[in-house]
Design a protein around this motif. Structure first.
Motif, PDB file in Angstrom:
ATOM      1  N   MET A 224       2.116 -38.774  45.077  1.00 55.74           N
ATOM      2  CA  MET A 224       3.076 -39.129  46.407  1.00 55.74           C
ATOM      3  C   MET A 224       3.804 -40.578  46.127  1.00 55.74           C
ATOM      4  SD  MET A 224       0.588 -38.869  49.947  1.00 55.74           S
ATOM      5  CE  MET A 224      -0.786 -37.547  49.747  1.00 55.74           C
ATOM      6  N   CYS A 234       6.682 -35.473  45.881  1.00 53.77           N
ATOM      7  CA  CYS A 234       5.430 -34.556  45.764  1.00 53.77           C
ATOM      8  C   CYS A 234       5.420 -33.270  45.940  1.00 53.77           C
ATOM      9  CB  CYS A 234       4.324 -35.409  46.725  1.00 53.77           C
ATOM     10  SG  CYS A 234       4.797 -35.054  48.391  1.00 53.77           S
ATOM     11  N   GLN A 266       5.651 -35.678  38.467  1.00 58.75           N
ATOM     12  CA  GLN A 266       5.266 -37.141  38.475  1.00 58.75           C
ATOM     13  C   GLN A 266       5.933 -38.081  37.623  1.00 58.75           C
ATOM     14  OE1 GLN A 266       1.067 -37.537  37.528  1.00 58.75           O
ATOM     15  NE2 GLN A 266       0.853 -39.132  38.747  1.00 58.75           N
TER      16      GLN A 266
END
Length: 297
Positions: A224, A234, A266
């Protein structure tokens, strides 16, 4: 402003804070998260709730500095305050919903916590214990100094297994080895596993539990960024569906997650955060020149 009632360093790089936030404390459930903002210029940081006290009106958060904002968080002391503390956000853990309690009571549950992922595991295990369900818990860390919340988990876990990668404390080896040992060597049987920790740990925990035919839930909080579904950081492939950890989760069926795609995504969001951290730490000496951090641009 949201006053910090307690600030404690749990290990070399993990911090705990108890924050006065009565409205959040009155509504939150295990598995949910909050978004913290230190001041006007600070980033919005999503953090999973570690504990809550409805009577005291407090929320406990645990974090590890990974960027400029969380590095600043680590310098705050008791009596300081956050400007924003928003929540609860995300969906509660299905295991910790009273509507599912009777079904949950019939299950043998295993929690697997890696590093700072121990923090979001604790409130779930505590909730289950308070409702008559004892779960086994594996806590893994690289070394003894990085094991957190052991005493708290000892009180609420059915059985607690601590393991360190270097063998400096508890069992020796990765959490995946402990999962296999419990099932194959000690005859344990589990109906469901909940794995929370670094992405790579959750990936291999899921590979292990899939081999052992144990349905597994994971928390995708680590990927997140914004926490509201607007930034897209995300985004996840869950089976044939596209989901967002912050609004559809943070918990998902771990056997359906495309972890390789999630970890690649990510990594895309770490560059600017890493540069900001270097700039904060190096101050006036952050003149660039290394060709890697971008400080010379």
């Amino acid at each position: 402003m949201y006053s910090i009632k307690k600030a404690e360093q749990l290990s070399a790089n993990i911090y705990l804070m108890v924050v006065e936030a009565p409205r959040v404390a009155s509504r939150c459930l295990p598995g949910q998260f909050i978004i913290v903002k230190m001041d006007e210029e600070g980033e919005r940081i999503p953090l999973t709730i570690c504990d809550y006290d409805r009577e005291e009106g407090t929320i406990t958060i645990v974090f590890q500095p990974v960027g400029a904002s969380t590095e600043k968080f680590s310098k705050l002391k008791t009596g300081d305050a956050f400007m924003d503390f928003v929540g609860p956000l995300g969906r509660p853990s299905e295991l910790c919903e009273e509507a599912n309690l009777e079904e949950t009571k019939g299950k043998k549950i295993l929690f697997v916590a890696g590093g700072v992922g121990t923090a979001p595991v604790y409130p779930q295990v505590k909730w289950l214990h308070e409702h008559g369900v004892d779960a086994d818990v594996i806590v893994g860390a690289k070394t003894k100094d990085l094991v957190i919340l052991e005493k708290e988990l000892e009180v609420v876990a059915g059985n607690l297994y601590v393991t360190t990668d270097d063998g400096s404390y508890g069992r020796s080896g990765m959490v995946t080895k402990v999962i296999e040992d419990l099932v194959n060597e000690e005859g344990k049987q589990y109906d469901v596993c909940v794995a929370i920790g670094p992405m790579i740990m959750m990936k291999f925990a899921c590979l292990t539990t899939k081999k052992l035919n144990i349905p597994t839930i994971v928390s995708m909080n680590p990927i997140m960024v914004d926490g509201t579904g607007m930034c897209g950081a995300c985004r996840l492939n869950v089976g044939d569906e596209v989901k967002f950890a912050c609004v559809d989760g943070p918990e998902f069926d771990g056997h359906l997650i495309n972890f390789d795609a999630a970890m690649k995504r990510q990594a895309m969001y770490k560059t600017d955060e890493g540069r900001a951290l270097l700039k904060l730490r190096e101050g006036d000496t952050h003149h660039g020149g290394c060709g890697n951090c971008g400080g010379d641009k």
